[in-house]
Structure formats: structure tokens, C-alpha cells
Design a protein around this motif. Structure first.
Motif, mmCIF file in Angstrom:
data_model
loop_
_atom_site.group_PDB
_atom_site.id
_atom_site.type_symbol
_atom_site.label_atom_id
_atom_site.label_comp_id
_atom_site.label_asym_id
_atom_site.label_seq_id
_atom_site.Cartn_x
_atom_site.Cartn_y
_atom_site.Cartn_z
ATOM 1 N N ILE A 205 0.731 -1.270 -0.024
ATOM 2 C CA ILE A 205 0.275 0.535 0.078
ATOM 3 C C ILE A 205 0.549 1.483 -0.013
ATOM 4 N N GLY A 206 2.042 1.216 0.701
ATOM 5 C CA GLY A 206 3.195 2.270 0.410
ATOM 6 C C GLY A 206 3.288 2.437 -0.831
ATOM 7 N N ASP A 207 3.827 1.724 -1.314
ATOM 8 C CA ASP A 207 4.313 1.368 -2.588
ATOM 9 C C ASP A 207 3.505 2.401 -3.664
ATOM 10 N N GLN A 208 1.629 1.840 -3.486
ATOM 11 C CA GLN A 208 0.596 2.432 -3.889
ATOM 12 C C GLN A 208 0.283 3.912 -4.016
ATOM 13 N N VAL A 209 0.776 4.295 -2.301
ATOM 14 C CA VAL A 209 0.661 5.604 -2.317
ATOM 15 C C VAL A 209 1.861 6.436 -2.858
ATOM 16 N N LEU A 210 3.021 5.995 -3.216
ATOM 17 C CA LEU A 210 4.321 6.947 -3.546
ATOM 18 C C LEU A 210 3.339 6.868 -5.296
ATOM 19 N N ARG A 211 3.287 5.488 -5.508
ATOM 20 C CA ARG A 211 2.355 6.192 -7.205
ATOM 21 C C ARG A 211 2.130 7.015 -7.707
ATOM 22 N N LEU A 212 1.086 7.359 -6.925
ATOM 23 C CA LEU A 212 -0.208 8.313 -6.416
ATOM 24 C C LEU A 212 0.592 9.160 -6.405
ATOM 25 N N ILE A 213 1.267 9.652 -5.962
ATOM 26 C CA ILE A 213 1.120 11.088 -5.568
ATOM 27 C C ILE A 213 2.437 11.415 -6.887
ATOM 28 N N ALA A 214 3.147 10.079 -6.898
ATOM 29 C CA ALA A 214 4.403 10.387 -7.758
ATOM 30 C C ALA A 214 3.136 11.450 -9.007
ATOM 31 N N LYS A 215 2.233 10.746 -10.362
ATOM 32 C CA LYS A 215 1.183 10.776 -10.771
ATOM 33 C C LYS A 215 0.979 12.302 -10.702
ATOM 34 N N VAL A 216 0.544 12.480 -8.958
ATOM 35 C CA VAL A 216 0.072 14.546 -8.955
ATOM 36 C C VAL A 216 1.009 15.071 -9.173
ATOM 37 N N LEU A 217 2.470 14.674 -8.667
ATOM 38 C CA LEU A 217 3.398 15.359 -9.279
ATOM 39 C C LEU A 217 3.363 16.012 -10.586
ATOM 40 N N ARG A 218 4.214 15.131 -11.066
ATOM 41 C CA ARG A 218 3.819 15.014 -12.305
ATOM 42 C C ARG A 218 2.744 15.662 -13.454
ATOM 43 N N GLU A 219 1.798 15.395 -13.089
ATOM 44 C CA GLU A 219 -0.081 16.534 -14.073
ATOM 45 C C GLU A 219 0.552 17.926 -13.648
ATOM 46 N N LYS A 220 0.465 17.880 -11.960
ATOM 47 C CA LYS A 220 0.454 19.637 -11.756
ATOM 48 C C LYS A 220 2.186 20.024 -11.897
ATOM 49 N N VAL A 221 3.094 19.652 -12.483
ATOM 50 C CA VAL A 221 3.520 20.296 -13.169
ATOM 51 C C VAL A 221 3.931 21.452 -14.177
ATOM 52 N N ARG A 222 5.411 21.896 -14.680
ATOM 53 C CA ARG A 222 5.187 22.294 -16.117
ATOM 54 C C ARG A 222 6.275 21.017 -17.312
ATOM 55 N N GLU A 223 5.356 21.145 -18.843
ATOM 56 C CA GLU A 223 6.497 20.584 -19.541
ATOM 57 C C GLU A 223 7.993 20.729 -18.985
ATOM 58 N N GLN A 224 7.962 21.351 -18.951
ATOM 59 C CA GLN A 224 9.678 21.625 -18.703
ATOM 60 C C GLN A 224 10.171 21.252 -17.215
#
Length: 325
Positions: A205-224
Motif C-alpha cells: 500500500i505504501g508503494d501504491q501511495v508513492l505512485r499516486l503522489i508521483a502521478k499528481v506531481l507529474r501532472e501539476k508541474v510544467r513540461e519543462q
């Protein structure tokens, strides 16, 4: 590694990086077993871990690529040798036809013979071209395979974000640009109470949380921008051409988005407790070392955690806290 007194060598870093990444269950189980039995991580144990779990992966890629390139070069050499031999044969045949023409041989027979030689040459050329086209495709496959291997070497296996190697390279380039006056900021993110979450619900579950937060981070920052895994449950984003205020706004969007996430245990459908993150934000100062830059951001992060968690703290608040202290 410091806790287990593991020597800071490149090979040992490779082992423990993969252990923390969680990409190899066998490696994780082996290290956990050694820790549970209080086994020392001496030079022999470290070497065995590297040779058993890390070296085979590296060696396999190198060996496979080397073998394929060797075979490809051998085939190319054979094709070229054949082409040279065929060219000599064609020139010899045409020369013989020319000699017969001088000797007064029937022109119709000479034309037929010449057409026959040209047809044979065209067939050989077509066959040779097809062979080279096939080897070119094989070379493209090898190039793509090497490109994917390079990409894997720069990617964290658990989160899919950039790893420390890619992060360091990106930071060096961004620093060079920032020295000319362009703003450069970093936000450092840490999952609140992650150890308790892992203890209560397990590493899966901890790994699932990390992947979820990584997805949010990737989506909220710019392409550059570059989102990366900094280590453990800490993620980082490097934001070129973004000042402190803009980066703090980005960090706040990330914090809110994560706070709104809901995680469900796949096996039971149970909705787990909400997760939150603390984020520190800092802006690069001309002439400073990258380590000082990141360390200032790290201190802002821990001020956020010490101030109640689930919040964003910039280096300005860090300075105010220092002045108040």
C-alpha cells in the motif's frame, strides 16, 4: 546505509538504491533477512549482494548488445565483400563483351549477352539492397534497445519519475542557466506519517501511495520542469524559469490535490485514511552550491513538518523563523 554501516561505494549505492526502489523482491527479502538477523554488511556480504542481484542485469544488457552488434558487423562485412566481388565479376563480363565486339562477333548476340549480364547485376544489387535493409532494421532495433536501457537507467522503477542520476544532470544544466539571471526554484515534498502508514497497511500500500503522489506531481508541474524521486518517500521538482512565488503556488496546488486523493485497498475495497504532504520551496541564489540550495529547501520542508504538516513553507518563512529564534 549509514544505519547499517554500509561503505559508500558505487556498487553498494546501486544495491541499496534498488532495495529502496522496491524493484526486486528477492533483493529486498535478502536484505531484510540480513537486518532481521543482525548480520553485518561487511565487504564480502556487500560484494555478494551486488554480484547476485545487480551485476547480472548490467552484464546481460552489455553482453546481449555486444553480441548483436558483432553479428551485425559480420553480416555487413560479408555483404560488402560480396558486393565488391560481384562488381569485379560484372566489370570483367562487360569487358569480355566489349572485346568480342571488337572481334566482329554478331551484334545481336553481344546485345543479348550484355542484357543478360546487366540483368544478373540488377538481381545481385536487389538482393544486396534487401540484405542491407534488413541489417539496417536490426541496427534500429539495437539503437532503440540501448535508448530504452538508457531511459531505464535514468528512471525510478517504482514511481516512474526521474532518478537521482537524471536529477543531478538536470540540476547542473539548470544551474548554468540560472547563473545568467534566470530564476530557478525547487520544491521538496515529503509524505506525512509515511512510516506509520507503511506499518499499518504494509509496503504494498505504501508503494501504491508513492505512485499516486508521483502521478499528481507529474501532472501539476510544467513540461519543462523535472519531477524526480529524491529518496525514500521524498519527491522533488526542479522548476527552471520559475521564481519563489510561482513555485509556492505550484506547491500549494500539489498539496491540495494530494489531500483530496482517496486510496482504496484493491483486495478489500476498503477506503484508507487520507494522505497529506509537507512541501518546502526555495529559489536558487547566484553563485551558491547546489547542495546549499537543496539543503535550504530541505530545511523549509522540515519547518513545514514541524509546523503541523500538510502545508507549504518557503525559504522566506524559514528566514523569518530564524530571525524570530
Amino acid at each position: 546505509m549509514a544505519e547499517q554501516r554500509v561503505a559508500p561505494t558505487p556498487a553498494n549505492f546501486a544495491v541499496w538504491f534498488q532495495y529502496l526502489a522496491g524493484s526486486q523482491d528477492d533483493l529486498r527479502d535478502a536484505i531484510d533477512l540480513l537486518i532481521d538477523h543482525n548480520r553485518p554488511f561487511d565487504s564480502r556480504t556487500n560484494q555478494d549482494l551486488f554480484e547476485t542481484y545487480i551485476a547480472p542485469q548490467v552484464s546481460a544488457i552489455v553482453v546481449r548488445t555486444s553480441e548483436r552488434l558483432h553479428a551485425l558487423m559480420g553480416a555487413a562485412k560479408e555483404f560488402l565483400t560480396t558486393a565488391i566481388a560481384d562488381n569485379h565479376s560484372q566489370m570483367q563480363a562487360i569487358s569480355e563483351v566489349a572485346d568480342q565486339g571488337k572481334a566482329g562477333v554478331d551484334p545481336k548476340a553481344l546485345v543479348a549477352q550484355l542484357m543478360n549480364e546487366l540483368a544478373r547485376a540488377a538481381t545481385r544489387a536487389t538482393r544486396l539492397e534487401a540484405g542491407f535493409a534488413e541489417k539496417t532494421r536490426e541496427l534500429d532495433v539495437i539503437r532503440d534497445s540501448l535508448s530504452r536501457s538508457e531511459q531505464r537507467a535514468r528512471t525510478d522503477t517504482l514511481t516512474g519519475l526521474a532518478n537521482r542520476r537524471a536529477l543531478d544532470e538536470f540540476l547542473r544544466k539548470a544551474q548554468a542557466t540560472a547563473e545568467w539571471g534566470e530564476p530557478l526554484s525547487v520544491l521538496l515534498l515529503d509524505i506525512d506519517h509515511f512510516k506509520t502508514f507503511n506499518d499499518n497497511f504494509g509496503h504494498g500500500i505504501g508503494d501504491q501511495v508513492l505512485r499516486l503522489i508521483a502521478k499528481v506531481l507529474r501532472e501539476k508541474v510544467r513540461e519543462q520542469d523535472l519531477p524526480a524521486r529524491y529518496g525514500g518517500e521524498e519527491l522533488i521538482a526542479v522548476l527552471p524559469d520559475a521564481d519563489l512565488a510561482a513555485s509556492a503556488e505550484t506547491a500549494e496546488r500539489i498539496r491540495r490535490a494530494i489531500a483530496e486523493c482517496r486510496i482504496t485497498r484493491r483486495s478489500t475495497g476498503e477506503i484508507l485514511p487520507n494522505i497529506s504532504v509537507s512541501i518546502g520551496v526555495a529559489q536558487y541564489r547566484t553563485g551558491e552550491a547546489i547542495t546549499d540550495f537543496i539543503e535550504r529547501c530541505d530545511r523549509a520542508l522540515y519547518l513545514a513538518k514541524g509546523g503541523g504538516r500538510n502545508r507549504v513553507v518557503t525559504e522566506i518563512e524559514l528566514e523569518r523563523a530564524g530571525a524570530a529564534g
